[in-house]
Design an enzyme around this catalytic site. Structure first.
Site, short mmCIF file in Angstrom:
data_model
loop_
_atom_site.label_atom_id
_atom_site.label_comp_id
_atom_site.label_asym_id
_atom_site.label_seq_id
_atom_site.Cartn_x
_atom_site.Cartn_y
_atom_site.Cartn_z
N TYR A 57 0.69 -1.24 0.17
CA TYR A 57 0.05 -0.04 0.10
C TYR A 57 1.12 1.50 -0.02
CZ TYR A 57 -3.04 3.42 1.48
OH TYR A 57 -4.02 4.85 1.78
N GLU A 106 -2.65 7.48 -3.93
CA GLU A 106 -3.18 6.21 -3.27
C GLU A 106 -3.04 5.15 -4.67
OE1 GLU A 106 -7.07 4.34 -2.36
OE2 GLU A 106 -6.16 4.30 -0.07
#
Ligand code: GDP
Ligand code: MN
Length: 397
Positions: free
Chosen positions: A109, A197
């Site tokens: 992530y 993101e």
């Protein structure tokens, strides 16, 4: 403003972030054509909607034949994809992205957000990629790395290297990871983003670091100077009530209730929503008419509020400093007349030129309920809504 995954990937690629090869498709035939263009023997068909968690909702499908690709495309196109981020109404799938499939060895992530307390861009990374950041913080909080970027120098190589090492990456992957992290940061600051993101950022079986997903959000107030970004707007992904209002320069957020609100100032607008709730109602929207609102702007605000078919009562709450109550009253009167308003209306005016404003409303002969205080206004509008058909039926306000 949000954009689609494929648009985000295209932008990030320009900043040196590696992404899988892919192409857009608007029909099953085009999707099949993309597989030929990409060659290979496995492809991913991805619904392009402004939402994450598409995988769990059937919006990401790995296919090994052209027929499977066409079937996946036929299934997704024209459908409303409901993810836990879209709400029950879902988001329309109007286009697909067809990518060469990636062989995943590890999922990471990587996120960049603006931390308002720090007043800095903060990098959030975790070796437990693939799941959403909320799940990571609930289940794998110890894997989360936070790194604050000093805006005076930006993201420097040593800082990116430190993040890469903390992720536990193989040393041979560090240069690629550094390039990716710096690329994302540069995109963030150069494009006036509010969020970048990559989830997941993957290490492939062949030892390459690739952004398998990408999400970019932009600061609406900076779009005027980013024409190439504004152009990426896809209104089909927005709440139509908000599109209608923002096209008219109004600051409006759609909510679920039935009481429309027209208020000046964001703080007062928030307080008004709270007061309506305390009085037992549910607001249909947040709307800040702003300072120095002309009668035309008030009229526009009425149009935006009434554009929501759920609205069954309206509250106008103005505490005029820069605003003038007489202008607001003029706008209210014009709205009632020009829009032939039948919806119960409560108006509370306070501040600059309040006497003139109240006199205009009283002399108009129109059916407008007035109130002195915010609490009284909220109670009156909730009572007015409760007297309507759906209010009496006991639905949610
Ligand atoms: P999201 O569900 O909207 O976040 O969509 P993603 O693009 O993140 O895809 C969801 C998941 O599908 C990823 O976390 C991967 O596990 C999987 N996935 C997506 N693309 C590929 C691919 O090319 N190969 C493999 N093996 N899995 C993929
Ligand atoms: Mn994802």
């Amino acid at each position: 403003m949000d954009i689609h995954e494929y648009q985000a990937k295209e932008l990030l690629k320009g900043f040196g972030v590696a992404v899988p090869r892919g192409g857009i498709a608007y029909s099953p035939e085009q999707a099949a054509y993309r597989t030929q263009e990409l060659s290979g023997d496995k492809w991913v068909v991805k619904a392009q909607v402004h939402s994450g968690a598409r995988g769990k909702a059937g919006g990401v499908r790995i296919c090994s034949t052209e027929t499977e690709v066409m079937d996946a495309a036929a299934y997704m196109l024209g459908r409303k994809l409901v993810t836990h981020q879209t709400g029950p109404q879902g988001k329309l799938v109007g286009r697909l992205y067809v990518e060469e499939a990636t062989n995943i060895a590890q999922e990471i992530y990587l996120g960049f957000v603006l931390d308002r307390t720090e007043e800095r861009v903060v990098v959030v990374a975790s070796s437990a990629g693939g799941m959403e950041i909320e799940e990571i913080s609930a289940h794998e909080p110890d894997t989360i790395i936070r790194s604050v970027v000093d805006p005076a120098v930006g993201m420097e190589a040593f800082q990116a290297r430190e993040i890469a090492f903390q992720l536990g990456l193989d040393p041979v992957l560090i240069p690629q990871a550094v390039k990716t992290i710096i690329g994302c940061y540069k995109a963030f600051s150069a494009l006036d983003a509010t969020m970048v993101e990559i989830n997941p950022l993957v290490v492939t079986g062949a030892g390459e670091i690739v952004a398998l997903d990408a999400k970019l959000s932009f600061d609406d107030n900076a779009l005027f100077r980013r024409p190439n970004i504004s152009e990426l707007r896809d209104k089909s992904q927005e709440d139509p009530r908000e599109t209608f209002a923002s096209d008219r320069g109004l600051s409006y957020i759609g909510l679920e209730g039935r009481i429309g609100c027209i208020v000046n100032g964001a703080g007062l607008a928030m307080a008004t929503l709270d007061m309506i709730k305390m009085a037992g109602g549910e607001p249909a929207n947040f709307l800040d008419v702003g300072g120095g609102a002309s009668p035309e702007r008030v009229l526009k605000s009425f149009r935006a509020v009434l554009n929501d078919p759920k609205v069954e009562a309206i509250l106008v709450n103005i505490f005029a400093g820069i605003n003038r109550c007489d202008w607001i009253a003029e706008g209210v009167i014009r709205a009632v007349r020009e829009l032939d308003l039948k919806t119960p209306l409560v108006v509370r005016l306070s501040g600059t030129n309040v006497e003139e404003g109240q006199k205009l409303l009283a002399d108009s002969g129109l059916n407008i309920t007035t109130a002195e205080t915010l609490a009284e206004a909220a109670e009156k509008v909730v009572a007015a809504w409760k007297a309507t058909a759906s209010g009496m039926a006991g639905g949610t306000a």
